[in-house]
Design a protein around this motif. Sequence first.
Motif, PDB file in Angstrom:
ATOM      1  N   UNK A 177       0.914  -1.306  -0.195  1.00 50.07           N
ATOM      2  CA  UNK A 177      -0.253   0.085  -0.071  1.00 50.07           C
ATOM      3  C   UNK A 177       0.866   1.209  -0.175  1.00 50.07           C
ATOM      4  N   UNK A 178       0.545   1.963   1.029  1.00 51.81           N
ATOM      5  CA  UNK A 178       1.177   3.273   0.935  1.00 51.81           C
ATOM      6  C   UNK A 178       2.227   3.481   2.038  1.00 51.81           C
ATOM      7  N   UNK A 179       2.666   2.338   2.450  1.00 51.11           N
ATOM      8  CA  UNK A 179       3.625   2.150   3.726  1.00 51.11           C
ATOM      9  C   UNK A 179       4.981   1.956   3.277  1.00 51.11           C
ATOM     10  N   UNK A 180       5.654   0.851   2.687  1.00 51.75           N
ATOM     11  CA  UNK A 180       6.799   1.092   2.672  1.00 51.75           C
ATOM     12  C   UNK A 180       7.339   0.136   1.258  1.00 51.75           C
ATOM     13  N   UNK A 181       8.606   0.574   0.895  1.00 50.20           N
ATOM     14  CA  UNK A 181       8.912  -0.272  -0.450  1.00 50.20           C
ATOM     15  C   UNK A 181      10.568  -0.544  -0.261  1.00 50.20           C
ATOM     16  N   UNK A 182      10.710  -1.565   0.643  1.00 51.19           N
ATOM     17  CA  UNK A 182      12.343  -1.518   0.926  1.00 51.19           C
ATOM     18  C   UNK A 182      13.309  -1.584  -0.344  1.00 51.19           C
ATOM     19  N   UNK A 183      12.739  -2.543  -1.434  1.00 52.96           N
ATOM     20  CA  UNK A 183      13.804  -2.592  -2.344  1.00 52.96           C
ATOM     21  C   UNK A 183      13.870  -1.578  -3.321  1.00 52.96           C
ATOM     22  N   UNK A 184      12.935  -0.826  -3.353  1.00 53.11           N
ATOM     23  CA  UNK A 184      13.271   0.537  -4.265  1.00 53.11           C
ATOM     24  C   UNK A 184      14.165   1.276  -3.373  1.00 53.11           C
ATOM     25  N   UNK A 185      14.077   1.257  -2.008  1.00 52.99           N
ATOM     26  CA  UNK A 185      15.038   1.982  -1.282  1.00 52.99           C
ATOM     27  C   UNK A 185      16.705   1.578  -1.699  1.00 52.99           C
TER      28      UNK A 185
ATOM     29  N   UNK B  40       5.015   5.288  -0.628  1.00 58.49           N
ATOM     30  CA  UNK B  40       5.972   4.311   0.049  1.00 58.49           C
ATOM     31  C   UNK B  40       7.249   4.369  -0.138  1.00 58.49           C
ATOM     32  N   UNK B  41       7.902   4.593  -1.060  1.00 58.51           N
ATOM     33  CA  UNK B  41       9.154   4.779  -1.661  1.00 58.51           C
ATOM     34  C   UNK B  41       9.601   5.954  -0.694  1.00 58.51           C
ATOM     35  N   UNK B  42       9.069   6.945  -0.564  1.00 65.96           N
ATOM     36  CA  UNK B  42       9.505   8.159   0.258  1.00 65.96           C
ATOM     37  C   UNK B  42       9.802   7.711   1.552  1.00 65.96           C
ATOM     38  N   UNK B  43       8.985   6.977   1.956  1.00 63.45           N
ATOM     39  CA  UNK B  43       8.883   6.839   3.779  1.00 63.45           C
ATOM     40  C   UNK B  43      10.074   5.673   3.830  1.00 63.45           C
ATOM     41  N   UNK B  44      10.285   4.718   3.110  1.00 66.42           N
ATOM     42  CA  UNK B  44      11.430   3.577   3.147  1.00 66.42           C
ATOM     43  C   UNK B  44      12.723   4.457   2.938  1.00 66.42           C
ATOM     44  N   UNK B  45      12.899   5.449   1.866  1.00 63.35           N
ATOM     45  CA  UNK B  45      14.269   6.214   1.667  1.00 63.35           C
ATOM     46  C   UNK B  45      14.379   7.263   2.932  1.00 63.35           C
TER      47      UNK B  45
END
Length: 357
Positions: A127-135, A164-169
């Motif tokens: 969802x809008x939460x996290x995207x660790x492999x994008x980070x 979500x990419x923003x949050x993880x980054x």
Amino acid sequence: MKTKHVIDLEDLSKSELMEIITLANQIMANPAEYADACKGKILATLFYEPSTRTQMSFKTAMLRLGGSVIGFDNPQNSSVSKGESLKDTITVVGGYTDIIAIRHPLEGAAKAASMYSAAPVINAGDGGHLHPTQTLTDVVTLYNEKGTLDNMCIGLCGDLKNGRTVHSLIKTMSHFKGNKFVLISTPELTVPQYIKDILNASSCHYTEVSGLKEAMPMLDMLYMTRIQRERFSSEAEYEKQKGVFVLDREKLLDAKRDLKILHPLPRVDEIAEDVDYDPRAKYFVQTVYGMYARMALIMTMLKDGDRTPMPRKFDTHNVKCKNPRCITTIEQYLPKRFRAVGGDMLLCRYCEERTLI
Ligand code: CP
């Protein structure tokens, strides 16, 4: 690696993260040496939500390592369409495969999947939460293009609420020394409170601004993001936000010569097409770094070969998460798992939403 699953890049220590970046660069320099590194291993890609880059780069990564891939990219073509729960799907696929990459529209879905999987689970976006492999992709790009992950002024622009990419980054870059953040968004699309709490607890300085042009001269890295249409409650709400921030060549006149422009992609209209030809634009080469980053992650996670199923019983609270986009709202058998964060506040262990007791 100490962790079995990668749900959040915070699951890795800083030294484990640096080892994966180093391995990604080694693979990039000599891919033939790794052509059989995962021979005989099977990756499942379970994509409950559309994807081009993440899904294809995971598949390509495993194929380039000599492994095989199964999975679905449309849950309607799987037994999910017959009402199968996430728990049952994951329990079965975890028995077939050696590693699973899952993307899901609900927040906390990858965490929930990891509770029932014998195979290691990678969060490919929840969802809008996290995207660790994008980070991971972003830090491999930055490390190669800037030569460091420290002492940068990092601008993040666009949908900072749902991106979500923003949050993880932000989480990851707040661990590196001397980084400052400039958060560029409309008041409606600022970062969630839990991300501000992380920044406040770190030694990183941050400012929130509403103009891209005013921020430009100070930035070492600009992370543009799309307004996440699919996360808005109505088309009218989306229409109010779309097109507010557009990076074009005129705005780049005030930028540093060694600025690096990143974007997780897909792009809609937030970067003008002619910026693609500016040498500071790194968002297409970023996708290539992402494939090597995922190769390094898969190799590292499979090295330990941990196939121990997680314990099936978890403590449950008598409290409901108030986030309507939390996985616990749909998969109602999931134990209500929270962590105390001070006072009467609980943090949902799936989606990180705060709830008052
Ligand atoms: N960056 C990213 O997650 O792209 P996809 O949605 O195409 O996978």
